[in-house]
Design a protein around this motif. Structure first.
Motif, PDB file in Angstrom:
ATOM      1  N   LYS A 262      -2.643  -8.376  -2.700  1.00 31.72           N
ATOM      2  CA  LYS A 262      -2.417  -7.767  -1.385  1.00 31.72           C
ATOM      3  C   LYS A 262      -3.089  -6.389  -1.317  1.00 31.72           C
ATOM      4  N   ILE A 263      -2.973  -5.647  -2.407  1.00 33.33           N
ATOM      5  CA  ILE A 263      -3.589  -4.317  -2.426  1.00 33.33           C
ATOM      6  C   ILE A 263      -5.117  -4.444  -2.400  1.00 33.33           C
ATOM      7  N   TYR A 264      -5.611  -5.405  -3.168  1.00 35.43           N
ATOM      8  CA  TYR A 264      -7.063  -5.612  -3.220  1.00 35.43           C
ATOM      9  C   TYR A 264      -7.592  -5.964  -1.824  1.00 35.43           C
TER      10      TYR A 264
ATOM     11  N   LEU B  55     -10.764   6.919  -0.834  1.00 34.56           N
ATOM     12  CA  LEU B  55     -10.222   8.129  -1.445  1.00 34.56           C
ATOM     13  C   LEU B  55      -9.047   8.686  -0.639  1.00 34.56           C
ATOM     14  N   VAL B  56      -9.150   8.550   0.680  1.00 35.05           N
ATOM     15  CA  VAL B  56      -8.044   8.990   1.538  1.00 35.05           C
ATOM     16  C   VAL B  56      -6.799   8.173   1.201  1.00 35.05           C
ATOM     17  N   LEU B  57      -7.010   6.881   1.011  1.00 37.38           N
ATOM     18  CA  LEU B  57      -5.900   5.991   0.654  1.00 37.38           C
ATOM     19  C   LEU B  57      -5.258   6.440  -0.670  1.00 37.38           C
ATOM     20  N   GLU B  58      -6.118   6.712  -1.651  1.00 36.00           N
ATOM     21  CA  GLU B  58      -5.622   7.147  -2.958  1.00 36.00           C
ATOM     22  C   GLU B  58      -4.815   8.441  -2.860  1.00 36.00           C
ATOM     23  N   ASN B  59      -5.203   9.285  -1.910  1.00 37.65           N
ATOM     24  CA  ASN B  59      -4.571  10.605  -1.834  1.00 37.65           C
ATOM     25  C   ASN B  59      -3.536  10.704  -0.716  1.00 37.65           C
ATOM     26  N   MET B  60      -3.083   9.553  -0.269  1.00 39.33           N
ATOM     27  CA  MET B  60      -2.123   9.560   0.842  1.00 39.33           C
ATOM     28  C   MET B  60      -0.884  10.388   0.543  1.00 39.33           C
ATOM     29  N   GLU B  61      -0.457  10.315  -0.693  1.00 38.06           N
ATOM     30  CA  GLU B  61       0.786  11.007  -1.055  1.00 38.06           C
ATOM     31  C   GLU B  61       0.666  12.507  -0.821  1.00 38.06           C
TER      32      GLU B  61
ATOM     33  N   ILE C 234       0.835  -1.207   0.000  1.00 40.25           N
ATOM     34  CA  ILE C 234       0.000   0.000   0.000  1.00 40.25           C
ATOM     35  C   ILE C 234       0.871   1.259   0.000  1.00 40.25           C
ATOM     36  N   LEU C 235       1.892   1.264   0.867  1.00 39.30           N
ATOM     37  CA  LEU C 235       2.745   2.454   0.963  1.00 39.30           C
ATOM     38  C   LEU C 235       3.530   2.675  -0.331  1.00 39.30           C
ATOM     39  N   LEU C 236       4.044   1.568  -0.892  1.00 39.48           N
ATOM     40  CA  LEU C 236       4.837   1.706  -2.117  1.00 39.48           C
ATOM     41  C   LEU C 236       3.972   2.211  -3.268  1.00 39.48           C
ATOM     42  N   LYS C 237       2.695   1.761  -3.278  1.00 40.81           N
ATOM     43  CA  LYS C 237       1.814   2.188  -4.368  1.00 40.81           C
ATOM     44  C   LYS C 237       1.286   3.613  -4.135  1.00 40.81           C
ATOM     45  N   TYR C 238       0.676   3.821  -2.985  1.00 37.37           N
ATOM     46  CA  TYR C 238      -0.036   5.085  -2.796  1.00 37.37           C
ATOM     47  C   TYR C 238       0.838   6.226  -2.285  1.00 37.37           C
ATOM     48  N   VAL C 239       1.893   5.898  -1.543  1.00 34.71           N
ATOM     49  CA  VAL C 239       2.735   6.978  -1.025  1.00 34.71           C
ATOM     50  C   VAL C 239       3.937   7.211  -1.935  1.00 34.71           C
TER      51      VAL C 239
ATOM     52  N   ASP D  34     -11.245   3.304  -9.392  1.00 38.97           N
ATOM     53  CA  ASP D  34     -10.210   2.924 -10.376  1.00 38.97           C
ATOM     54  C   ASP D  34     -10.588   3.301 -11.799  1.00 38.97           C
ATOM     55  N   ASP D  35     -11.777   3.917 -11.959  1.00 37.39           N
ATOM     56  CA  ASP D  35     -12.226   4.355 -13.278  1.00 37.39           C
ATOM     57  C   ASP D  35     -12.443   3.188 -14.233  1.00 37.39           C
ATOM     58  N   LYS D  36     -12.964   2.112 -13.698  1.00 40.96           N
ATOM     59  CA  LYS D  36     -13.125   0.914 -14.525  1.00 40.96           C
ATOM     60  C   LYS D  36     -14.569   0.719 -14.988  1.00 40.96           C
ATOM     61  N   LEU D  37     -15.457   1.610 -14.588  1.00 37.11           N
ATOM     62  CA  LEU D  37     -16.877   1.420 -14.924  1.00 37.11           C
ATOM     63  C   LEU D  37     -17.251   2.169 -16.195  1.00 37.11           C
ATOM     64  N   THR D  38     -18.296   1.663 -16.848  1.00 38.82           N
ATOM     65  CA  THR D  38     -18.813   2.392 -18.014  1.00 38.82           C
ATOM     66  C   THR D  38     -19.496   3.659 -17.506  1.00 38.82           C
ATOM     67  N   GLU D  39     -19.787   4.550 -18.411  1.00 40.31           N
ATOM     68  CA  GLU D  39     -20.371   5.833 -18.010  1.00 40.31           C
ATOM     69  C   GLU D  39     -21.673   5.634 -17.233  1.00 40.31           C
ATOM     70  N   ASN D  40     -22.519   4.711 -17.741  1.00 44.29           N
ATOM     71  CA  ASN D  40     -23.806   4.457 -17.083  1.00 44.29           C
ATOM     72  C   ASN D  40     -23.648   3.923 -15.679  1.00 44.29           C
ATOM     73  N   LYS D  41     -22.761   2.922 -15.555  1.00 45.39           N
ATOM     74  CA  LYS D  41     -22.536   2.298 -14.240  1.00 45.39           C
ATOM     75  C   LYS D  41     -21.940   3.317 -13.274  1.00 45.39           C
ATOM     76  N   ALA D  42     -21.027   4.117 -13.798  1.00 49.80           N
ATOM     77  CA  ALA D  42     -20.392   5.128 -12.949  1.00 49.80           C
ATOM     78  C   ALA D  42     -21.448   6.104 -12.441  1.00 49.80           C
ATOM     79  N   HIS D  43     -22.364   6.448 -13.310  1.00 51.80           N
ATOM     80  CA  HIS D  43     -23.430   7.370 -12.924  1.00 51.80           C
ATOM     81  C   HIS D  43     -24.300   6.763 -11.824  1.00 51.80           C
ATOM     82  N   GLU D  44     -24.562   5.442 -11.973  1.00 54.36           N
ATOM     83  CA  GLU D  44     -25.356   4.716 -10.956  1.00 54.36           C
ATOM     84  C   GLU D  44     -24.676   4.813  -9.591  1.00 54.36           C
TER      85      GLU D  44
END
Lengths: 183, 284
Positions: free
Chosen positions: A162-164, B42-48, A135-140, B13-23
């Motif tokens: 592992k990430i999933y 989202l917090v995880l995604e933006n950790m950096e 997680i850290l290597l990917k997101y940080v 992860d942006d893997k959905l079609t437009e319709n599904k994403a809207h749902e």
């Protein structure tokens, strides 16, 4: 630039290695600290990583980037650290008070973000070391799945899994707080 | 849409079609449970972006721990590494060609009945051995030009003693050394050990073989006596599968040569003539 510095070190310019240390010491220290949660140990491990890197620099094959290679050494040092320190205890307090909110954030939203961040960090700290490293290597640190697999010496599929699982754990967190519109 | 964590992950992860994403978007507006999950992911995604960052300054400490510049004399090695790492097979082909040439020449000359003895004869081994020794001496010999800067050093000068040891044969296998500086006799003790890998172990055993080890260590000790003016005794420990120790005093060496070893540090030609180029050594 890294490769040029490595070449210089290998041809006897020791000062070039100091530049590599200065470039990576903070990144490595913070990564290691997030895993060990001990500043003192992280300092020791960071030093160990650079010493090992220097001694085996001639083995660096340039197939991967220098940072990937350095993190690979770090992953080995961290493994050794946990093997030596089987009964380690984790202190979260220092780690979790780090939510930095922008001045523009509304106080209520800022508090909410702080709480979510705290929850995410708590969950991260409850993960197994390898899962947490992924997680850290990917997101940080922003490494690709391929690079993470190289660093940790596991397959790309294992990294994905592992990430999933870590993300699923986040979804299933018992302490699920109800969401507000904060993003 | 029912609550579905996987769909939220795919949405991020942006893997959905437009319709599904809207749902999913619509669902998140009404379902606080899923909104909570979404926020955490989202917090995880933006950790950096919000990561905590300590600043450390460890370079001095690390450089001090590293100590010796082990690549100072490695230009040759780097060159070799470059070729090997880049998959250049020049050396391999050269070796194969050389072997082929030797075999062919041996056969051809053999048919003529003349120089065959050169390859078959008893002298073959001696010639080979001599050449090998000369090569080894060249590669692992004592280089006065690199060492002379350390002349008139003292036992207490850690970096000078370290520098000398590193520049002597076996220097890359140096595994710590200790200095006895509290009272006379002043001493230096050096440990040699291979790194924990096959390549290093092979190189180590090639250098510290049964025949040459004592001579190498005696030469190293003599050099230390020449350059470190107040060292009285020197001990080497060669550690591989078994440990061999070697001990010699200044008095023994100076008695053998009949002069003070420090005199050689002042006269490079004399050092070369009487020590480097002479095969006579104090015996142990």
């Amino acid at each position: 630039m890294d490769l040029a510095l490595v070449e210089k070190v290998l041809s006897g310019e020791m000062k070039a290695f100091e530049l590599l240390i200065k470039k990576y010491e903070n990144i490595l220290f913070n990564y290691i600290y997030k895993i060990t949660l001990s500043k003192e140990d992280s300092e020791d491990i960071t030093q160990e990583v650079f010493i090992r890197a220097y001694k085996s620099l001639y083995k660096f094959q340039k197939k991967s980037s220098f940072s990937t290679w350095l993190f690979k050494i770090a992953a080995n040092c961290i493994n050794t650290y946990f093997k030596k320190k089987k009964n380690y205890t984790v202190e979260y307090d220092e780690m979790l008070t780090n939510a930095q909110c922008k001045a523009s954030d509304k106080p209520e939203e800022a508090l909410e973000i702080t709480e979510i961040k705290k929850e995410v960090e708590e969950l991260l700290n409850s993960l197994a070391v390898e899962q947490k490293s992924c997680i850290l290597l990917k997101y940080v640190e922003g490494f690709s799945l391929k690079e993470i697999s190289e660093i940790l010496g596991v397959s790309e599929d294992a990294v994905k899994m592992k990430i999933y699982r870590a993300r699923k754990k986040l979804c299933e967190s018992k302490n699920t707080k109800q969401g507000k519109e904060v993003w | 849409m029912k609550c579905n964590e996987n769909k939220i992950i795919d949405f991020i992860d942006d893997k959905l079609t437009e319709n599904k994403a809207h749902e999913v978007e619509e669902h998140l507006k009404h379902c606080k449970h899923c909104k909570g999950i979404y926020n955490r992911l989202l917090v995880l995604e933006n950790m950096e972006k919000g990561k905590e960052f300590f600043k450390v300054d460890l370079s001095d400490k690390i450089m001090a721990s590293i100590g010796e510049n082990i690549y100072e004399n490695q230009r040759k090695y780097t060159f070799k590494e470059k070729f090997i790492n880049k998959g250049n097979h020049f050396f391999k082909y050269a070796a194969v060609a050389l072997i082929a040439l030797v075999i062919t020449t041996g056969i051809v000359v053999g048919k003529n009945g003349e120089l065959l003895n050169y390859f078959k004869g008893a002298n073959k081994g001696e010639i080979g051995a001599k050449n090998n020794n000369e090569d080894n001496n060249k590669a692992e010999g004592i280089n006065i030009d690199k060492l002379i800067k350390y002349k008139n050093s003292y036992v207490g000068d850690n970096s000078a003693v370290g520098g000398i040891i590193s520049n002597l044969p076996g220097g890359k296998f140096r595994n710590g050394f200790s200095l006895k500086t509290d009272s006379k006799p002043y001493g230096i003790e050096v440990n040699y050990k291979p790194e924990d890998n096959v390549k290093s172990s092979e190189e180590f055993n090639k250098l510290f073989n049964e025949k040459d080890t004592e001579n190498i260590l005696m030469d190293n000790a003599i050099t230390l006596f020449i350059l470190v003016k107040n060292v009285d005794e020197i001990k080497f420990n060669v550690k591989d599968e078994k440990e061999t120790s070697f001990y010699v005093t200044r008095v023994e060496v100076e008695t053998f040569y009949g002069k003070k070893m420090t005199e050689y540090a002042e006269d490079k030609a004399l050092w070369e003539k009487e020590i480097i180029n002479s095969k006579a050594r104090p015996s142990k």
